[in-house]
Design an enzyme around this catalytic site. Sequence first.
Site, PDB file in Angstrom:
ATOM      1  N   ASP A  27     -30.639   2.434  55.007  1.00 30.50           N
ATOM      2  CA  ASP A  27     -29.477   3.095  54.407  1.00 30.50           C
ATOM      3  C   ASP A  27     -28.543   3.516  55.541  1.00 30.50           C
ATOM      4  O   ASP A  27     -28.668   4.612  56.079  1.00 30.50           O
ATOM      5  CB  ASP A  27     -29.952   4.312  53.585  1.00 30.50           C
ATOM      6  CG  ASP A  27     -28.846   4.884  52.706  1.00 30.50           C
ATOM      7  OD1 ASP A  27     -27.698   4.426  52.830  1.00 30.50           O
ATOM      8  OD2 ASP A  27     -29.143   5.787  51.909  1.00 30.50           O
ATOM      9  N   GLU A  81     -21.909  -2.938  51.142  1.00 32.50           N
ATOM     10  CA  GLU A  81     -20.913  -2.173  50.388  1.00 32.50           C
ATOM     11  C   GLU A  81     -19.700  -1.855  51.268  1.00 32.50           C
ATOM     12  O   GLU A  81     -19.749  -0.918  52.059  1.00 32.50           O
ATOM     13  CB  GLU A  81     -21.545  -0.868  49.908  1.00 32.50           C
ATOM     14  CG  GLU A  81     -22.909  -1.057  49.276  1.00 32.50           C
ATOM     15  CD  GLU A  81     -23.735   0.235  49.226  1.00 32.50           C
ATOM     16  OE1 GLU A  81     -23.156   1.337  49.241  1.00 32.50           O
ATOM     17  OE2 GLU A  81     -24.967   0.145  49.192  1.00 32.50           O
ATOM     18  N   ARG A  96     -17.536   5.221  38.275  1.00 36.63           N
ATOM     19  CA  ARG A  96     -18.612   4.399  37.722  1.00 36.63           C
ATOM     20  C   ARG A  96     -19.195   5.011  36.447  1.00 36.63           C
ATOM     21  O   ARG A  96     -20.012   4.368  35.793  1.00 36.63           O
ATOM     22  CB  ARG A  96     -19.712   4.163  38.767  1.00 36.63           C
ATOM     23  CG  ARG A  96     -20.466   5.413  39.202  1.00 36.63           C
ATOM     24  CD  ARG A  96     -21.616   5.084  40.144  1.00 36.63           C
ATOM     25  NE  ARG A  96     -22.425   6.249  40.468  1.00 36.63           N
ATOM     26  CZ  ARG A  96     -23.614   6.196  41.050  1.00 36.63           C
ATOM     27  NH1 ARG A  96     -24.132   5.039  41.374  1.00 36.63           N
ATOM     28  NH2 ARG A  96     -24.281   7.300  41.311  1.00 36.63           N
ATOM     29  N   ARG A 124     -27.168  -0.089  37.330  1.00 40.68           N
ATOM     30  CA  ARG A 124     -27.986  -0.348  38.523  1.00 40.68           C
ATOM     31  C   ARG A 124     -27.909  -1.841  38.840  1.00 40.68           C
ATOM     32  O   ARG A 124     -28.736  -2.636  38.398  1.00 40.68           O
ATOM     33  CB  ARG A 124     -29.433   0.090  38.264  1.00 40.68           C
ATOM     34  CG  ARG A 124     -30.387  -0.190  39.403  1.00 40.68           C
ATOM     35  CD  ARG A 124     -30.126   0.647  40.624  1.00 40.68           C
ATOM     36  NE  ARG A 124     -30.313   2.074  40.374  1.00 40.68           N
ATOM     37  CZ  ARG A 124     -29.786   3.034  41.155  1.00 40.68           C
ATOM     38  NH1 ARG A 124     -29.064   2.715  42.215  1.00 40.68           N
ATOM     39  NH2 ARG A 124     -29.962   4.307  40.852  1.00 40.68           N
ATOM     40  N   HIS A 148     -19.741  -1.022  45.613  1.00 38.15           N
ATOM     41  CA  HIS A 148     -21.199  -0.925  45.836  1.00 38.15           C
ATOM     42  C   HIS A 148     -21.866  -2.246  45.416  1.00 38.15           C
ATOM     43  O   HIS A 148     -22.583  -2.323  44.411  1.00 38.15           O
ATOM     44  CB  HIS A 148     -21.744   0.244  45.013  1.00 38.15           C
ATOM     45  CG  HIS A 148     -23.077   0.749  45.455  1.00 38.15           C
ATOM     46  ND1 HIS A 148     -24.180  -0.062  45.552  1.00 38.15           N
ATOM     47  CD2 HIS A 148     -23.474   1.975  45.835  1.00 38.15           C
ATOM     48  CE1 HIS A 148     -25.203   0.667  45.961  1.00 38.15           C
ATOM     49  NE2 HIS A 148     -24.799   1.903  46.143  1.00 38.15           N
ATOM     50  N   GLN A 157     -23.102  12.435  42.790  1.00 42.31           N
ATOM     51  CA  GLN A 157     -23.139  11.383  43.805  1.00 42.31           C
ATOM     52  C   GLN A 157     -22.260  10.207  43.378  1.00 42.31           C
ATOM     53  O   GLN A 157     -22.338   9.740  42.243  1.00 42.31           O
ATOM     54  CB  GLN A 157     -24.607  10.943  43.966  1.00 42.31           C
ATOM     55  CG  GLN A 157     -24.816   9.577  44.527  1.00 42.31           C
ATOM     56  CD  GLN A 157     -25.826   9.555  45.660  1.00 42.31           C
ATOM     57  OE1 GLN A 157     -25.864  10.472  46.487  1.00 42.31           O
ATOM     58  NE2 GLN A 157     -26.645   8.531  45.715  1.00 42.31           N
TER      59      GLN A 157
HETATM   60  O1  LIG Z   1     -28.752   5.775  43.124  1.00 47.89           O
HETATM   61  P1  LIG Z   1     -27.256   5.672  43.378  1.00 47.89           P
HETATM   62  O2  LIG Z   1     -26.538   6.974  43.134  1.00 47.89           O
HETATM   63  O3  LIG Z   1     -26.661   4.532  42.631  1.00 47.89           O
HETATM   64  O4  LIG Z   1     -27.087   5.364  44.914  1.00 47.89           O
HETATM   65  C1  LIG Z   1     -27.644   4.238  45.485  1.00 47.89           C
HETATM   66  C2  LIG Z   1     -27.390   4.202  46.991  1.00 47.89           C
HETATM   67  O5  LIG Z   1     -26.006   4.093  47.218  1.00 47.89           O
HETATM   68  C3  LIG Z   1     -25.615   3.920  48.601  1.00 47.89           C
HETATM   69  O6  LIG Z   1     -26.071   2.701  49.075  1.00 47.89           O
HETATM   70  C4  LIG Z   1     -26.134   5.056  49.456  1.00 47.89           C
HETATM   71  O7  LIG Z   1     -25.937   4.768  50.827  1.00 47.89           O
HETATM   72  C5  LIG Z   1     -27.595   5.328  49.206  1.00 47.89           C
HETATM   73  O8  LIG Z   1     -27.966   6.523  49.866  1.00 47.89           O
HETATM   74  C6  LIG Z   1     -27.884   5.448  47.722  1.00 47.89           C
HETATM   75  O9  LIG Z   1     -29.266   5.649  47.514  1.00 47.89           O
END
Ligand SMILES: O=P(O)(O)OC[C@H]1O[C@H](O)[C@H](O)[C@@H](O)[C@@H]1O
Length: 297
Positions: free
Chosen positions: A203, A264, A86, A57, A159, A81
């Site tokens: 976002d 990003e 990563r 993070r 990111h 996601q």
């Molecule tokens: O919590 P993560 O999976 O690391 O994602 C963190 C963030 O990443 C990007 O910025 C997306 O646009 C967000 O929608 C998301 O919340």
Amino acid sequence: MPVKETDREVVLTRPDDETTSVTILKYGATVYSWKLKSEEQLWLSTAAKLDGSKPVRGGIPLVFPVFGKNTTDEYLSKLPQHGLARNSTWEFLGQTKSDPPTVQFGLKPEIANPELTKLWPMDFLLILTVELGVDSLKTAIEVENTSTSKELKFNWLFHTYFRIEDIEGTMVSNLAGMKLYDQLLKESYLDKHPVVTFHQETDVIYQNVSPERAIQIVDKGVQVHTLKRYNLPDTVVWNPWVEKSQGMADFEPKTGYEQMICIEPGHVHDFITLAPGKKWNAHQLLCKDELNYQAIQ
Ligand SMILES: O=P(O)(O)OC[C@H]1O[C@H](O)[C@H](O)[C@@H](O)[C@@H]1O
């Protein structure tokens, strides 16, 4: 020593200035610290996991082969996601240049997270190059489709979590006039504001941001970070603000959203499709520059 490798990470220091360094965790090949003259430039949560139990993070997590959570593609939709880069341990390939000090990391299915490559059984080779300038940091990616028969379909995104003093005193310039997709409103519109400012959760995905545009983070009129991009047409701007930060166990302190902004650069609106044997390259350059407000064409 300009390059120090341990089991967990690689630290690259400028030979002409030992207070300028970059630290890359092998897990995710995640840059989690970049110091310029002892001053940290990136934001890292104090609860970030650096033990490989979770993506980091903070710093610069790498997003591949999918941005966000896909629901339509047969294989990409099975991945968590932001994909698998990563959450895989990369191989340190060594130092490739001494001036500017440069290192490389590699990832291929044979060493990537096996739980995830099982879900997305594709052939690929990723090479990440990290170059530490006098007052800049370049991260470059090469994606190769190593299959002899199948196309490779993917997104890429850096990111990047920038460290700032105070989100409410910060603006982001040179995105004015761009089309964006708001991930919270689930709507597309033209951003007509002259600069981006922050008063709530944000976002959004700016699309087709011309490569000539240097995106600048400006704190009370002073340029604090400049971001240049190559082959990365989209730019995500994210700040989780109060509630979303509360909901993330690894986001600490809970007021940390005040000191961070994610800008990003990526290729996320459309997928890149690589024919067998082909390569694709892109990079981001984090640097310092004069304030340069670019006119809308
Ligand atoms: O919590 P993560 O999976 O690391 O994602 C963190 C963030 O990443 C990007 O910025 C997306 O646009 C967000 O929608 C998301 O919340």
